[in-house]
Design a protein around this motif. Sequence first.
Motif, PDB file in Angstrom:
ATOM      1  N   ALA A 111       0.836  -1.207   0.000  1.00 57.12           N
ATOM      2  CA  ALA A 111       0.000   0.000   0.000  1.00 57.12           C
ATOM      3  C   ALA A 111       0.868   1.253   0.000  1.00 57.12           C
ATOM      4  CB  ALA A 111      -0.924  -0.011   1.217  1.00 57.12           C
ATOM      5  N   ALA A 112       1.914   1.243   0.797  1.00 54.10           N
ATOM      6  CA  ALA A 112       2.778   2.421   0.881  1.00 54.10           C
ATOM      7  C   ALA A 112       3.423   2.724  -0.462  1.00 54.10           C
ATOM      8  CB  ALA A 112       3.850   2.204   1.955  1.00 54.10           C
ATOM      9  N   LYS A 113       3.822   1.697  -1.193  1.00 51.08           N
ATOM     10  CA  LYS A 113       4.421   1.939  -2.513  1.00 51.08           C
ATOM     11  C   LYS A 113       3.418   2.621  -3.444  1.00 51.08           C
ATOM     12  CE  LYS A 113       7.625  -2.031  -2.344  1.00 51.08           C
ATOM     13  NZ  LYS A 113       9.061  -1.758  -2.462  1.00 51.08           N
ATOM     14  N   GLU A 114       2.141   2.319  -3.273  1.00 50.93           N
ATOM     15  CA  GLU A 114       1.133   2.967  -4.118  1.00 50.93           C
ATOM     16  C   GLU A 114       0.820   4.395  -3.682  1.00 50.93           C
ATOM     17  OE1 GLU A 114      -1.588  -0.955  -5.351  1.00 50.93           O
ATOM     18  OE2 GLU A 114      -2.340   0.521  -3.929  1.00 50.93           O
ATOM     19  N   LEU A 115       0.828   4.631  -2.369  1.00 58.53           N
ATOM     20  CA  LEU A 115       0.302   5.896  -1.847  1.00 58.53           C
ATOM     21  C   LEU A 115       1.364   6.968  -1.640  1.00 58.53           C
ATOM     22  CD1 LEU A 115      -2.189   4.489   0.822  1.00 58.53           C
ATOM     23  CD2 LEU A 115      -2.773   5.521  -1.379  1.00 58.53           C
ATOM     24  N   VAL A 116       2.622   6.586  -1.592  1.00 57.38           N
ATOM     25  CA  VAL A 116       3.679   7.531  -1.256  1.00 57.38           C
ATOM     26  C   VAL A 116       4.544   7.757  -2.492  1.00 57.38           C
ATOM     27  CG1 VAL A 116       5.675   7.901   0.253  1.00 57.38           C
ATOM     28  CG2 VAL A 116       3.627   6.780   1.145  1.00 57.38           C
ATOM     29  N   ASP A 117       4.968   9.012  -2.720  1.00 55.40           N
ATOM     30  CA  ASP A 117       5.672   9.332  -3.955  1.00 55.40           C
ATOM     31  C   ASP A 117       7.186   9.183  -3.876  1.00 55.40           C
ATOM     32  OD1 ASP A 117       3.629   9.831  -5.797  1.00 55.40           O
ATOM     33  OD2 ASP A 117       3.207  11.738  -4.836  1.00 55.40           O
ATOM     34  N   VAL A 118       7.709   8.693  -2.762  1.00 50.22           N
ATOM     35  CA  VAL A 118       9.153   8.412  -2.687  1.00 50.22           C
ATOM     36  C   VAL A 118       9.313   6.911  -2.456  1.00 50.22           C
ATOM     37  CG1 VAL A 118       9.663  10.721  -1.784  1.00 50.22           C
ATOM     38  CG2 VAL A 118       9.269   8.819  -0.188  1.00 50.22           C
ATOM     39  N   PRO A 119      10.518   6.378  -2.667  1.00 46.55           N
ATOM     40  CA  PRO A 119      10.696   4.936  -2.462  1.00 46.55           C
ATOM     41  C   PRO A 119      10.421   4.532  -1.017  1.00 46.55           C
ATOM     42  CG  PRO A 119      12.552   5.847  -3.674  1.00 46.55           C
ATOM     43  CD  PRO A 119      11.738   7.012  -3.202  1.00 46.55           C
ATOM     44  N   VAL A 120       9.664   3.443  -0.863  1.00 48.04           N
ATOM     45  CA  VAL A 120       9.432   2.852   0.457  1.00 48.04           C
ATOM     46  C   VAL A 120       9.898   1.405   0.374  1.00 48.04           C
ATOM     47  CG1 VAL A 120       7.749   2.355   2.268  1.00 48.04           C
ATOM     48  CG2 VAL A 120       7.383   4.310   0.730  1.00 48.04           C
ATOM     49  N   LEU A 121      10.789   1.015   1.283  1.00 47.73           N
ATOM     50  CA  LEU A 121      11.311  -0.357   1.292  1.00 47.73           C
ATOM     51  C   LEU A 121      10.993  -1.035   2.612  1.00 47.73           C
ATOM     52  CD1 LEU A 121      13.102   1.020  -0.971  1.00 47.73           C
ATOM     53  CD2 LEU A 121      14.776  -0.755  -0.440  1.00 47.73           C
ATOM     54  N   GLY A 122      10.749  -2.332   2.553  1.00 50.22           N
ATOM     55  CA  GLY A 122      10.583  -3.116   3.762  1.00 50.22           C
ATOM     56  C   GLY A 122      11.899  -3.791   4.120  1.00 50.22           C
ATOM     57  N   ILE A 123      12.076  -4.095   5.397  1.00 44.76           N
ATOM     58  CA  ILE A 123      13.380  -4.672   5.765  1.00 44.76           C
ATOM     59  C   ILE A 123      13.513  -6.134   5.347  1.00 44.76           C
ATOM     60  CG2 ILE A 123      13.801  -3.078   7.674  1.00 44.76           C
ATOM     61  CD1 ILE A 123      13.137  -5.397   9.606  1.00 44.76           C
ATOM     62  N   SER A 124      12.421  -6.852   5.233  1.00 49.78           N
ATOM     63  CA  SER A 124      12.595  -8.231   4.755  1.00 49.78           C
ATOM     64  C   SER A 124      12.848  -8.194   3.252  1.00 49.78           C
ATOM     65  CB  SER A 124      11.398  -9.107   5.107  1.00 49.78           C
ATOM     66  OG  SER A 124      10.209  -8.554   4.648  1.00 49.78           O
ATOM     67  N   GLU A 125      12.068  -7.399   2.549  1.00 52.13           N
ATOM     68  CA  GLU A 125      12.304  -7.203   1.115  1.00 52.13           C
ATOM     69  C   GLU A 125      13.767  -6.828   0.858  1.00 52.13           C
ATOM     70  OE1 GLU A 125      10.862  -3.317  -0.219  1.00 52.13           O
ATOM     71  OE2 GLU A 125      10.075  -4.255  -2.032  1.00 52.13           O
ATOM     72  N   ALA A 126      14.255  -5.867   1.598  1.00 45.29           N
ATOM     73  CA  ALA A 126      15.631  -5.399   1.388  1.00 45.29           C
ATOM     74  C   ALA A 126      16.641  -6.497   1.694  1.00 45.29           C
ATOM     75  CB  ALA A 126      15.902  -4.164   2.252  1.00 45.29           C
TER      76      ALA A 126
END
Lengths: 242, 242, 242, 242, 242, 242
Positions: free
Chosen positions: A83-98
Motif C-alpha cells: 500500500a505504501a508503494k502505491e500511496l507515497v511518492d518516494v521509495p518505500v522499502l521493507g526490511i525483509s524485502e531489502a
Amino acid sequence: MRILVINSNTTDSVTDRIGAAARAVASPGTEIEAVSAPFGLPLIVTRADWLVAGPATLAALAARRGTYDAAVIACFGDPGLDAAKELVDVPVLGISEAAFHAACMLGRRFGVVSFTAALRPMFEECLAHHGLTARCAGFRMGPPFAGDPGRVAEERLDLLAALCAESAEQDGAEAIILAGGPLAGIAPLLQPRVAVPLLDGTQAAVRLAEAMAGLMPRSPRPRRARALTGFAEDVASLYGRA
Amino acid sequence: MRILVINSNTTDSVTDRIGAAARAVASPGTEIEAVSAPFGLPLIVTRADWLVAGPATLAALAARRGTYDAAVIACFGDPGLDAAKELVDVPVLGISEAAFHAACMLGRRFGVVSFTAALRPMFEECLAHHGLTARCAGFRMGPPFAGDPGRVAEERLDLLAALCAESAEQDGAEAIILAGGPLAGIAPLLQPRVAVPLLDGTQAAVRLAEAMAGLMPRSPRPRRARALTGFAEDVASLYGRA
Amino acid sequence: MRILVINSNTTDSVTDRIGAAARAVASPGTEIEAVSAPFGLPLIVTRADWLVAGPATLAALAARRGTYDAAVIACFGDPGLDAAKELVDVPVLGISEAAFHAACMLGRRFGVVSFTAALRPMFEECLAHHGLTARCAGFRMGPPFAGDPGRVAEERLDLLAALCAESAEQDGAEAIILAGGPLAGIAPLLQPRVAVPLLDGTQAAVRLAEAMAGLMPRSPRPRRARALTGFAEDVASLYGRA
Amino acid sequence: MRILVINSNTTDSVTDRIGAAARAVASPGTEIEAVSAPFGLPLIVTRADWLVAGPATLAALAARRGTYDAAVIACFGDPGLDAAKELVDVPVLGISEAAFHAACMLGRRFGVVSFTAALRPMFEECLAHHGLTARCAGFRMGPPFAGDPGRVAEERLDLLAALCAESAEQDGAEAIILAGGPLAGIAPLLQPRVAVPLLDGTQAAVRLAEAMAGLMPRSPRPRRARALTGFAEDVASLYGRA
Amino acid sequence: MRILVINSNTTDSVTDRIGAAARAVASPGTEIEAVSAPFGLPLIVTRADWLVAGPATLAALAARRGTYDAAVIACFGDPGLDAAKELVDVPVLGISEAAFHAACMLGRRFGVVSFTAALRPMFEECLAHHGLTARCAGFRMGPPFAGDPGRVAEERLDLLAALCAESAEQDGAEAIILAGGPLAGIAPLLQPRVAVPLLDGTQAAVRLAEAMAGLMPRSPRPRRARALTGFAEDVASLYGRA
Amino acid sequence: MRILVINSNTTDSVTDRIGAAARAVASPGTEIEAVSAPFGLPLIVTRADWLVAGPATLAALAARRGTYDAAVIACFGDPGLDAAKELVDVPVLGISEAAFHAACMLGRRFGVVSFTAALRPMFEECLAHHGLTARCAGFRMGPPFAGDPGRVAEERLDLLAALCAESAEQDGAEAIILAGGPLAGIAPLLQPRVAVPLLDGTQAAVRLAEAMAGLMPRSPRPRRARALTGFAEDVASLYGRA
C-alpha cells in the motif's frame, strides 16, 4: 537525504535499537529519523497483527509526508508495504524485502537464521510473497524461546553462530540474513565468527533506499482524491491528495 | 445455520446484489445476513484499498460476533481474510478463495473471465496468493471500461459470452469463474450460452461455508487477550477476548 | 440429497468404516450409500494399483447411475477421479482432493500426518497433481509399519498425536490432514489432543460434495456415444449414452 | 534387441504408420514389433479415454511378456506408462516422455507444434506431469480441425511449416516436437523447411528405449503375487508373478 | 559410431576412469575416445571453476572436430554444455543432464546420492538449470570428506549403500544417481546392495548420445563466421566456420 | 567510492555510452571508470558468446584489482557474474540482476520492454536464473530488427513508448525495464511519455553497487591459491592469491 525509518509496532525501545542500526550504515549525507507506529500493537506476530500494523505504518508515513526522500518499514514481514508503494511518492522499502534482495546480490544462495522456529512460517510466507523462495538455501532456527526478546540475541549468541555455520557449510549459504526484530544490530558481533557475509534487514533497507531514491522519477504520480472513512486523519490524507 | 456475508466496501446497493446471489443458492435451513463494511471506501480497487478494507471487514465480523455460524467476505481479493481466519472461531471464506477451490473441484483447468483487463493483475495476484496458479487455464478479459459498473454485466453480456467460449474452446477451461463484483449474479443469464459450468464467487462461498461449518471443531481456540489501540472498538474487541 | 461413496478397493470392512465416517458429518437431509469396488484389488498401494482401480471405480459409478446427486471416491490418491468428472453428470469428488481444498480454507498452511513414511511419495504426487504443494507446511510420518492396517490407528494413537504436535508447532500447520485409509474416522479421538483442526478426507469430501451439488448446472452435458470394448458393461455404458 | 511398440488405441492403420516411423530410426540390430491395443477405443482424446487405454496398453505388454527388451507406448499422453514401469522388468517409454527428454538434450528451449489447438490442454498436462514445463518455449497450434485425421498432416503441411517458423523465431525454440498421432512420420517432410531440429515422439522413444535397455539392471525385481479381478487374464498375469 | 568423452579438468587419471566406465556400456559398434581438457584446472569445484572449464571443454571439442558423431562432457555440472550445443553440429550431452533424464525415464522420482554434503549446492543448481527439480525425491549425502577423492568410493562404500537405502525407502526414490566424479564406475559394485536401479552419469550420457546421434538432422546448421579474440586457436575456430 | 563498469564486449563506442549513463546517476562522491573487455567479441548474443565473455570480463576485473570499491558488469545476461562474485572481494553486480531487483523494489510487477523479440529468450533465461520470473508481468518486444543497433533507440522511440504503455496498461507493470544494450541511456527520453518508472540496467547497477559496498564485510575472504592454465595472466591471477 532524509530517510524515515518506521518501526511498525509501538515499542519505543525497539525503535531506538532500529534507529541506531540504521545510522551505523547510512551514507555521510543521509539523515535518519526513526519513529514508532502511532498506534496498533507492541509486537507484531500473527497475520492479523500484520494487517492492523498496516494502517498504523501508513499513519506514520502520512504524518511526516514531505519531510523525507525515502522510507523504510522496519518490521520483518513488511506490513503496509504494498500500500505504501502505491500511496507515497518516494521509495518505500521493507526490511525483509531489502534483506532478500541484498542477499541475492551477494551470492546465489542465501540462508535465513533466527533464534526460534516459531518465526519460520512467517518468514517463509514473506519470502514467497517477494518471489524469492528459490534463492533461499534453507532456514536454520533455534528452539522455542520464552524469555525476554530484548536479550535473546546476547543469550543465544553461541547458538546463532552455530546455526550460521550450519547454514554456510551444510546448506551452502553464501550470505546469511539474521531475521527477526530481536536480532537487529547483532550482525557486527557475529560476523567475525561466520565465514560468509551477514545481513541485517534494517541496514540493507537503508542502503538500498538511498540507492532507489536516485533512480525513481521525481515528479509525483497524479492520483484522484478519494474519501476514506473510519481511519485516522493522517491515513485518510494519503487518499485525499489532489 | 446463519451465514454473515460482508461486502467489504460501503456501497449498500452492491451489498443488496450480493445478498440476493447468496440467498439463491443457500440450503433450505440457512439464513443469510448481508452487510456493508461499516467504514472504508465505496469501491476496492488497489492494494492500498485492499489493506484498509481489511480492518473494515474485521469490524463487520466483530460487530455481529456470536450471531453467525460461518462468514463470507464478499469482495474479490478477499481483504482481511487471513486475519479473520485467525481471529474468528467459525469458518470465514473469501469469494475469490471459494471460486478458485470450487472451480478446481469441477475440473482440472478453470478459466477466469471478466469485463475489463484492468482487473487482471489483481486477480492474478489473488490466485497466486491462494497457490492455484497452475490450475488456471488462462484469463479472458474485455477492453478498458469507463461506464457504470452497475450496468456493465448487462451491457457486455455478448462480449462475456464470447470470452467464455474462447476460455472453454481455446484455453481448455472446464469451469469458468465470472470474476469481479459487477458480474455478481449474472451466471444464470450466461450459463445457457456457455458449454462449461460458470461459477459466481459469492455463491461458491456460501455453499462452501455451509460445508466447512460442519467440519471445523466447535470449541473456540484459546487466545491471549492483547491491547490493540487506534482502531474501532469492534476491531479491538477481536483482540481482547479472554 | 443422495451421495454415493465408493471405496475403490474390494474390502468391505473398509467400506463400512468409510460409510460410518461419511454419515457422521452428512447434513440432515443427506443419504449416504457406501459401496466397494465391484472388482479390482483388496488394497490400493502402487501407481499400477491406482490405474486398475480407476475402471473399477467407474464401474461402481455406472452401476448406480441416476440414483445419486453427488459421488465421493473414498481412496487416497483419487483413482478414476479425472475420468469420472468427465463421464458423470453430477459432482464427483476424491477424498484427497477434498482434504486438500478443505484444509486450505481452514488456514494458509496445512500439514499431512500419517502412520508410515511409505505413503509419503504417493501423497506428495497426489498433492502435486492437485496443484497445492505450495500450501503444504510439510509431512510428518511414522516409521515403517508391518502390522494390521485395521488396527494401526489405535496402536499408534500416541505417535499420531506427537506427529500432529510437531506439524503444528514446528512446521506451522494451521490444519492437519490425517491421511491414509487406515486413519479414517480417528479424527474425533485425536482432536482433543491437537491444537489445530484435524481433517478426515471422507468427511471433507461428503460436506464439499453437498456444497458442489448446489452449484453445478443441472442439465446433463451432451456427449457423443462411443464404443468401448474390453471393459465391463457398466463401464462401457458411461461411453454409450446418447 | 527387440522393441515392442504399442499403439494404445485399436486402429490398425495408425499402428502401421507408427511401426514404419519406428523402423526408420531403429539401430541395425533392433527389431520392431508394432501392435494395437487388444481392446479399448479407436481414438484416445479425453482423460477418461486415457484411463481406459491404460489397462488396454498393459494387456498388450502382458500378452508378449518375455519377447522384448524394451517397450514403447506410442500414444501421446502415455496411457498406462507409470503402471507399466512398475509392472514390467524392461524399460518402458512413452512417446511424449521421450519427445520431451530428447528435445531437452537438443537445446535449452523446445517448442510444441500441432495441427489443432484442441490438443493443447492435453499436451500441457502431459508436459506438467513429466515436470518439464519450464523447458518449453511455447505451443503453436492450428485452428479447429474437423476433417480426416489421417490426412491432416499433408493438408496442413504449409500451416505446420509456418507454425514451426513462429516457434523458432518468435518463441526461441531450439528444437520442435511435432505432437499428436496424426503427425507421426512427417518430420522428414518438414525438416528441410525448418531451421531447428524436429522431433517425432515415436522415433525419439525408439532410440531412447535402445539406450535405456543398456543401462537398466538385468535381474527382475522381486514382487509379491497379488490377485487382480475383473480384468483380462493378461493384465491380471502382470500381478500374478511369483 | 565414434563418441568423444571429455573430462573437463586436466587430471588424466580421472580421464582414464571415465573412459573405462564409458566403454563398459557403449554399444558394439561404438568407439570411445576419452580426453582431458587441454588446459584449465585439475579439479572443478566452484562456479568460477565451472566458468573457466567451459572454454577448456570447447577447446577439446574443437581440436578433434570432424572425428566424432557425438560428444559427452564428463564433469558433473556440465561446463560449456550450452555453448557446445550451439557451436557443434553433432549431439553434445553432459553427464549430469544425461543422469537426470535417464533417471526420469526409469521412474517418477529419482534420488541423488553422493559421498559429501559439500557437493549438494552444486548438484541442486545443476538440477534446477535442467528444470527437473520437481522430479527429484531428495539428496542423501555423506559428511565432510578431506581424504583422497580417488579412494573415497571404496572407503565409503558401506555409507553409500546406506544412503541409497534411505533414498529408496524414506524418500521413495525409484532410481538413484550416484553423483560426483569420484563415484564414477562404482555403480556395479553397489547395485547388488540396492533395490532400485543405480545410474552413473558417464554411462547414461554415452547411451543417450548414441540415441541422439540417430535423431538429429545430419546437415550442419549455417553460421556466420565471427572473430573471437583472446582464446586458443581451437576455440576461436568454432566461431570461424563459413 | 570508485566503481569499475565493465562492458563485456570489445566495442568502445558502447563502453562510452554505458559510462555516460553510469555517471548520470552516480552519487556525488562516486567515481566511475568504464572499460571494454580486453578481448572476446564485439557483440554478445548467444549462449556461447556469453560463455566466452565470462573470462574476458574476469580479465577486466583482474587487470584493475585493488582500484575499485565495487564493480558492474554492463552486459545484459551478466556474463561472468557468478564467478566474479566468488573471485573478487568487493561487490560485483550485473546490470540485468540490478534491473530485476530494483524493479521489484519499485512495485509488485515489472514489465520488460525491448526493441526486438529476438532478445526475449535470452532475457527470459536470465530472469529465470535470478529466480524472479514470478515478479515479471510480461515482455513487450518489437519486431525483428536488421538495422544499426546504435540508432535503434532513436528510430524506434515511438514504438518503445507504445510498448511501455501496453506493459503498464494491459500487463499491469508498475515499473518497466528497458532491456538490451542499444537502449542504454534512453530512459530519460521516454520517461515523460510513460506513466510508471522506467529502469536502465546500468544505472540501477551503479546505485545498487554503491549500496552494497556499504554492507559487505571489508576483510577479504581467505582463498587457497590454485594454478589455472591456458588463460591470460590477469585471469589466472584471480586464482593465484594467497
